[in-house]
Design a protein around this motif. Structure first.
Motif, short mmCIF file in Angstrom:
data_model
loop_
_atom_site.label_atom_id
_atom_site.label_comp_id
_atom_site.label_asym_id
_atom_site.label_seq_id
_atom_site.Cartn_x
_atom_site.Cartn_y
_atom_site.Cartn_z
N PRO A 278 1.92 -8.63 -2.90
CA PRO A 278 2.90 -8.72 -3.99
C PRO A 278 2.80 -10.07 -4.72
CG PRO A 278 3.94 -7.97 -1.95
CD PRO A 278 2.56 -8.43 -1.59
N LEU A 279 3.40 -10.12 -5.90
CA LEU A 279 3.46 -11.38 -6.65
C LEU A 279 4.19 -12.42 -5.81
CD1 LEU A 279 4.57 -9.81 -10.06
CD2 LEU A 279 2.28 -10.62 -9.44
N GLY A 288 -5.24 -18.31 4.75
CA GLY A 288 -5.62 -17.11 4.03
C GLY A 288 -4.85 -15.92 4.57
N PRO A 289 -5.41 -14.72 4.62
CA PRO A 289 -6.75 -14.43 4.12
C PRO A 289 -6.80 -14.56 2.60
CG PRO A 289 -5.57 -12.38 4.52
CD PRO A 289 -4.68 -13.49 5.00
N PRO A 290 -8.00 -14.44 1.98
CA PRO A 290 -8.06 -14.39 0.53
C PRO A 290 -7.11 -13.30 0.02
CG PRO A 290 -10.26 -14.53 1.45
CD PRO A 290 -9.33 -14.32 2.61
N ILE A 291 -6.37 -13.61 -1.04
CA ILE A 291 -5.37 -12.64 -1.54
C ILE A 291 -5.55 -12.40 -3.04
CG2 ILE A 291 -3.61 -13.02 0.22
CD1 ILE A 291 -2.18 -14.94 -1.68
N PHE A 311 1.00 -4.32 -6.37
CA PHE A 311 0.66 -4.23 -4.95
C PHE A 311 1.90 -4.33 -4.03
CE2 PHE A 311 -3.65 -6.06 -6.33
CZ PHE A 311 -4.25 -4.80 -6.37
N GLU A 312 3.09 -4.25 -4.65
CA GLU A 312 4.30 -4.30 -3.84
C GLU A 312 4.65 -2.91 -3.30
OE1 GLU A 312 8.75 -4.19 -3.53
OE2 GLU A 312 7.55 -3.26 -5.13
N HIS A 313 4.02 -1.86 -3.84
CA HIS A 313 4.28 -0.47 -3.43
C HIS A 313 4.00 -0.28 -1.93
CE1 HIS A 313 3.52 3.83 -3.03
NE2 HIS A 313 4.32 3.97 -4.07
N ARG A 320 -2.64 -3.34 3.82
CA ARG A 320 -2.54 -4.72 4.35
C ARG A 320 -2.68 -4.74 5.87
NH1 ARG A 320 0.56 -5.62 -0.37
NH2 ARG A 320 2.46 -4.65 0.38
N ALA A 321 -2.09 -3.74 6.53
CA ALA A 321 -2.16 -3.72 8.00
C ALA A 321 -3.63 -3.58 8.43
CB ALA A 321 -1.33 -2.56 8.55
#
Ligand code: 13P
Ligand code: 13P
Ligand code: MG
Ligand code: MG
Length: 369
Positions: A278-279, A288-291, A311-313, A320-321
């Motif tokens: 998410p923002l 990290g990890p790189p995001i 990407f908050e959905h 992400r998991a």
């Protein structure tokens, strides 16, 4: 109406080393830019991803505008002095080496710009990455604009069927900007041959072959231009127009579920999966990890809608998991093999010194007669 979109990503200092800018720092930058919406800018939006602040400005001044450069440098300087007052780490990280010459392009801050002939329902995405290089966009953008397995619009929409033109830059070429234009679909093998190497080649822009309109502008720039180091310009930003003759929002963001291993994790020297977040998300584990974050906007006469945090959905929680497991897995092997970047792309003097010192201790053993 012709509107210029200017997106810049800058590191002015952070809390916890390189984890996240403080709220006061982001507010100082936001206040400085918002103040200019009465004069030079039509609209603006400021947020953060990891330790970098993303500023999006809309205006009518075109590309490389000195007026906009001044607006941004003013915000950077105010942000850096706020970071200094608060005792943040790495104060003015991206503007320190650049000096106060007023230049932005090719120096520390990452800049993506495009002029948009506004469609009646203009729609676009802003992607911001922390702890990776511009080449981190190579795979998701290739899949979204050139692969019907990921972008069904390429076979469903008559205009998209004509394909897209990718402008790819050789970021390690030192003297000048060295670029190649490749057309999808006929050049897709050639694209893959270049885009596989994220350290050397990065997508700089993408255009529709049906309308000629620009779809993508990325902050890709020559490495040698920035700080005289091979890994100089990390943490990119990209503008991606969507819908109509372009892929839909969902077609552009879906390939990010892959979370490919990218370079730039921990001290810019390791590989980690690119995790969609998410923002306003910090980094944490092993710095990290790189995001990557994604904000979706509508645009009318230069005015921005409030952003949608893509990407908050909840589906992305599942992604992400999986990518968290991928992150932990590669970290198990520490310095070994692919966990760390190849020697040629590591700019830390420590490793170079070790190898130089050890070099003197190597002995040539003659083979037995
Ligand atoms: P439009 O045809 O309105 O651009 O929408 C297509 C789409 O986004 C499907 O996912
Ligand atoms: P940034 O490039 O995001 O400032 O991170 C530096 C780093 O090396 C963190 O490990
Ligand atoms: Mg930093
Ligand atoms: Mg950063």
């Amino acid at each position: 109406m012709k509107t210029t979109l200017t997106a810049v990503r800058v590191d002015l200092g952070a809390v916890g080393g390189h984890l996240q800018p403080s709220e006061q720092l982001v507010s100082a930058v936001r206040a400085s830019v918002e103040e200019k919406t009465d004069s030079f800018l039509i609209d603006c939006w400021v947020n953060f991803t990891g330790d970098d602040i993303t500023i999006l400005c809309t205006h009518e001044n075109g590309l490389d505008s000195p007026k906009i450069r001044d607006v941004l440098w003013d915000a950077f300087e105010k942000g850096a002095s706020t970071a200094s007052e608060l005792g943040l780490y790495g104060v003015g990280q991206d503007i320190r080496d650049a000096g106060m010459t007023g230049a932005i392009k090719g120096l520390g801050p990452a800049l993506a710009e495009m002029i948009v002939e506004e469609r009646p329902n203009e729609a676009f995405l802003i992607f911001s990455i922390d702890k990776a290089l511009p080449g981190a966009f190579n795979l998701p953008f290739y899949l979204a604009f050139a692969d019907p397995m990921h972008c069904p619009g390429l076979i469903l929409s008559p205009r998209m069927r004509q394909g897209f033109r990718l402008v790819i830059m050789d970021v390690l070429y030192k003297e000048y900007d060295r670029e190649i234009e490749l057309n999808a679909p006929e050049d897709i093998y050639n694209m893959a041959a270049l885009l596989r190497d994220q350290n050397r080649y990065a997508i700089r822009r993408i255009e529709s072959r049906s309308t000629g309109e620009q779809a993508v502008a990325s902050s890709t720039a020559r490495m040698s231009n920035i700080a005289g180091k091979i890994i100089g310009k990390d943490d990119p930003v990209a503008i991606v127009r969507i819908q109509d003759a372009f892929p839909s929002a969902g077609e552009v963001v879906a390939p990010f579920q892959i979370g490919p291993y990218v370079g730039g994790f921990m001290r810019g020297c390791h590989h980690g999966p690119l995790m969609p977040v998410p923002l306003n998300t910090k980094v944490s584990f092993f710095d990290g990890p790189p995001i990557v974050s994604c904000a979706a906007f509508g645009l009318r006469e230069g005015r921005l809608t409030p952003p949608v945090d893509v990407f908050e959905h909840p589906l992305w929680d599942h992604v992400r998991a999986r990518l968290a497991e991928k992150t932990v897995e590669i970290r198990r092997q520490g310095f070994f093999g692919n966990a760390m970047q190849p020697f040629e792309t590591i700019h830390y003097g420590g490793l170079i010194n070790i190898l130089r010192d050890l070099d003197e201790r190597f002995e040539i053993r003659h083979p037995p007669d």
